[in-house]
Every structure is written in structure tokens, then in C-alpha cells.
Design a protein around this motif. Structure first.
Motif, PDB file in Angstrom:
ATOM      1  N   VAL A 228       9.474  24.049  86.265  1.00  0.00           N
ATOM      2  CA  VAL A 228       9.563  24.212  84.809  1.00  0.00           C
ATOM      3  C   VAL A 228       9.951  22.890  84.157  1.00  0.00           C
ATOM      4  CG1 VAL A 228      10.824  25.383  82.944  1.00  0.00           C
ATOM      5  CG2 VAL A 228      10.024  26.689  84.921  1.00  0.00           C
ATOM      6  N   ASP A 229      10.857  22.157  84.777  1.00  0.00           N
ATOM      7  CA  ASP A 229      11.257  20.857  84.213  1.00  0.00           C
ATOM      8  C   ASP A 229      10.078  19.892  84.154  1.00  0.00           C
ATOM      9  OD1 ASP A 229      13.881  21.531  83.682  1.00  0.00           O
ATOM     10  OD2 ASP A 229      14.644  20.742  85.583  1.00  0.00           O
ATOM     11  N   ARG A 230       9.226  19.905  85.182  1.00  0.00           N
ATOM     12  CA  ARG A 230       8.055  19.016  85.191  1.00  0.00           C
ATOM     13  C   ARG A 230       7.059  19.421  84.112  1.00  0.00           C
ATOM     14  NH1 ARG A 230       6.948  13.974  85.975  1.00  0.00           N
ATOM     15  NH2 ARG A 230       4.969  13.627  86.953  1.00  0.00           N
ATOM     16  N   LEU A 231       6.870  20.730  83.918  1.00  0.00           N
ATOM     17  CA  LEU A 231       5.994  21.214  82.844  1.00  0.00           C
ATOM     18  C   LEU A 231       6.520  20.756  81.489  1.00  0.00           C
ATOM     19  CD1 LEU A 231       5.367  24.872  84.084  1.00  0.00           C
ATOM     20  CD2 LEU A 231       3.732  22.972  84.136  1.00  0.00           C
ATOM     21  N   ARG A 232       7.818  20.845  81.301  1.00  0.00           N
ATOM     22  CA  ARG A 232       8.425  20.383  80.040  1.00  0.00           C
ATOM     23  C   ARG A 232       8.185  18.894  79.843  1.00  0.00           C
ATOM     24  NH1 ARG A 232      13.538  23.958  81.302  1.00  0.00           N
ATOM     25  NH2 ARG A 232      12.963  25.813  80.124  1.00  0.00           N
ATOM     26  N   HIS A 233       8.352  18.125  80.904  1.00  0.00           N
ATOM     27  CA  HIS A 233       8.152  16.679  80.834  1.00  0.00           C
ATOM     28  C   HIS A 233       6.710  16.345  80.428  1.00  0.00           C
ATOM     29  CE1 HIS A 233       8.654  12.458  82.031  1.00  0.00           C
ATOM     30  NE2 HIS A 233       7.422  12.570  82.484  1.00  0.00           N
ATOM     31  N   ILE A 234       5.749  17.003  81.042  1.00  0.00           N
ATOM     32  CA  ILE A 234       4.339  16.743  80.732  1.00  0.00           C
ATOM     33  C   ILE A 234       4.030  17.113  79.287  1.00  0.00           C
ATOM     34  CG2 ILE A 234       1.968  17.447  81.250  1.00  0.00           C
ATOM     35  CD1 ILE A 234       2.919  17.798  84.186  1.00  0.00           C
ATOM     36  N   LEU A 235       4.513  18.267  78.831  1.00  0.00           N
ATOM     37  CA  LEU A 235       4.247  18.686  77.455  1.00  0.00           C
ATOM     38  C   LEU A 235       4.899  17.726  76.461  1.00  0.00           C
ATOM     39  CD1 LEU A 235       2.981  20.639  75.476  1.00  0.00           C
ATOM     40  CD2 LEU A 235       5.026  22.080  75.710  1.00  0.00           C
ATOM     41  N   LEU A 236       6.124  17.326  76.710  1.00  0.00           N
ATOM     42  CA  LEU A 236       6.799  16.382  75.816  1.00  0.00           C
ATOM     43  C   LEU A 236       6.036  15.061  75.759  1.00  0.00           C
ATOM     44  CD1 LEU A 236       9.169  15.649  73.977  1.00  0.00           C
ATOM     45  CD2 LEU A 236      10.444  14.989  76.032  1.00  0.00           C
ATOM     46  N   ALA A 237       5.631  14.553  76.907  1.00  0.00           N
ATOM     47  CA  ALA A 237       4.875  13.299  76.944  1.00  0.00           C
ATOM     48  C   ALA A 237       3.557  13.431  76.177  1.00  0.00           C
ATOM     49  CB  ALA A 237       4.614  12.890  78.385  1.00  0.00           C
ATOM     50  N   ALA A 238       2.876  14.553  76.342  1.00  0.00           N
ATOM     51  CA  ALA A 238       1.606  14.764  75.641  1.00  0.00           C
ATOM     52  C   ALA A 238       1.819  14.799  74.132  1.00  0.00           C
ATOM     53  CB  ALA A 238       0.946  16.058  76.119  1.00  0.00           C
ATOM     54  N   LEU A 239       2.834  15.516  73.697  1.00  0.00           N
ATOM     55  CA  LEU A 239       3.095  15.621  72.259  1.00  0.00           C
ATOM     56  C   LEU A 239       3.497  14.278  71.653  1.00  0.00           C
ATOM     57  CD1 LEU A 239       4.947  19.045  72.190  1.00  0.00           C
ATOM     58  CD2 LEU A 239       2.672  18.547  71.268  1.00  0.00           C
ATOM     59  N   ILE A 240       4.303  13.525  72.365  1.00  0.00           N
ATOM     60  CA  ILE A 240       4.719  12.213  71.868  1.00  0.00           C
ATOM     61  C   ILE A 240       3.514  11.276  71.785  1.00  0.00           C
ATOM     62  CG2 ILE A 240       6.007  10.133  72.486  1.00  0.00           C
ATOM     63  CD1 ILE A 240       8.204  12.040  73.540  1.00  0.00           C
ATOM     64  N   ASN A 241       2.678  11.264  72.813  1.00  0.00           N
ATOM     65  CA  ASN A 241       1.533  10.381  72.831  1.00  0.00           C
ATOM     66  C   ASN A 241       0.416  10.822  71.894  1.00  0.00           C
ATOM     67  OD1 ASN A 241       1.998   8.131  74.735  1.00  0.00           O
ATOM     68  ND2 ASN A 241       2.581   9.855  76.031  1.00  0.00           N
ATOM     69  N   ALA A 242       0.432  12.063  71.474  1.00  0.00           N
ATOM     70  CA  ALA A 242      -0.581  12.562  70.545  1.00  0.00           C
ATOM     71  C   ALA A 242      -0.264  12.157  69.104  1.00  0.00           C
ATOM     72  CB  ALA A 242      -0.692  14.080  70.645  1.00  0.00           C
ATOM     73  N   GLN A 243       0.961  11.710  68.860  1.00  0.00           N
ATOM     74  CA  GLN A 243       1.357  11.300  67.510  1.00  0.00           C
ATOM     75  C   GLN A 243       0.747   9.939  67.188  1.00  0.00           C
ATOM     76  OE1 GLN A 243       3.268  13.033  65.165  1.00  0.00           O
ATOM     77  NE2 GLN A 243       2.727  14.607  66.648  1.00  0.00           N
ATOM     78  N   PRO A 244       0.380   9.739  65.924  1.00  0.00           N
ATOM     79  CA  PRO A 244      -0.153   8.428  65.534  1.00  0.00           C
ATOM     80  C   PRO A 244       0.911   7.347  65.715  1.00  0.00           C
ATOM     81  CG  PRO A 244      -0.113   9.928  63.654  1.00  0.00           C
ATOM     82  CD  PRO A 244       0.432  10.665  64.837  1.00  0.00           C
ATOM     83  N   HIS A 245       0.492   6.195  66.189  1.00  0.00           N
ATOM     84  CA  HIS A 245       1.417   5.071  66.361  1.00  0.00           C
ATOM     85  C   HIS A 245       1.210   4.078  65.235  1.00  0.00           C
ATOM     86  CE1 HIS A 245       1.160   6.745  70.435  1.00  0.00           C
ATOM     87  NE2 HIS A 245       2.400   6.322  70.544  1.00  0.00           N
ATOM     88  N   ASN A 246       2.321   3.548  64.739  1.00  0.00           N
ATOM     89  CA  ASN A 246       2.244   2.557  63.658  1.00  0.00           C
ATOM     90  C   ASN A 246       2.118   1.168  64.228  1.00  0.00           C
ATOM     91  OD1 ASN A 246       2.499   4.567  61.780  1.00  0.00           O
ATOM     92  ND2 ASN A 246       4.707   4.377  61.671  1.00  0.00           N
TER      93      ASN A 246
END
Length: 65
Positions: free
Chosen positions: A47-65
Motif C-alpha cells: 500500500v505504501d508503494r501504491l501511495r508513492h506511485i500515485l503521489l509521484a504521478a500527481l506531482i509530475n502531472a502538474q504544470p511546471h513553471n
């Protein structure tokens, strides 16, 4: 770069999710890139690894300035 507040809110909300919801969100992820995980692969992760992957995906999906 994402804001600290966005990161903290996102991490907190993900930490409350259970396995079923995490797997569902990863399978249905809609972002700037596609995630393609098999059910067997996701079932083999903690479950911790699933959380890590989802968090990374959401962060990287955000537009970067």
C-alpha cells in the motif's frame, strides 16, 4: 514547481486512501502522461508503494513553471 501546500494536501489525502481506491486511481489516472500497470503488478505492491506511485504521478502531472 509545485507549491508546498499542494504537495502537503495531496500527500495527506493519499495517505487516507485504502488499497482498492489507490489501485482504482492508478488504473484510471488521467494526466499529461499515461500510466499502464497490470492488475497483477499492482496487487504485488505494498500500500505504501501504491501511495508513492500515485503521489509521484500527481506531482509530475502538474504544470511546471
Amino acid at each position: 514547481m509545485i507549491s508546498r501546500k499542494y504537495f502537503e494536501q495531496t500527500a495527506t489525502s493519499i495517505s487516507a486512501l485504502g488499497r482498492d481506491e489507490l489501485e482504482k486511481r492508478l488504473r484510471n489516472f488521467r494526466g499529461r502522461f499515461k500510466l499502464d500497470f497490470t492488475e497483477n503488478y499492482l496487487n504485488g505492491l505494498s500500500v505504501d508503494r501504491l501511495r508513492h506511485i500515485l503521489l509521484a504521478a500527481l506531482i509530475n502531472a502538474q504544470p511546471h513553471n
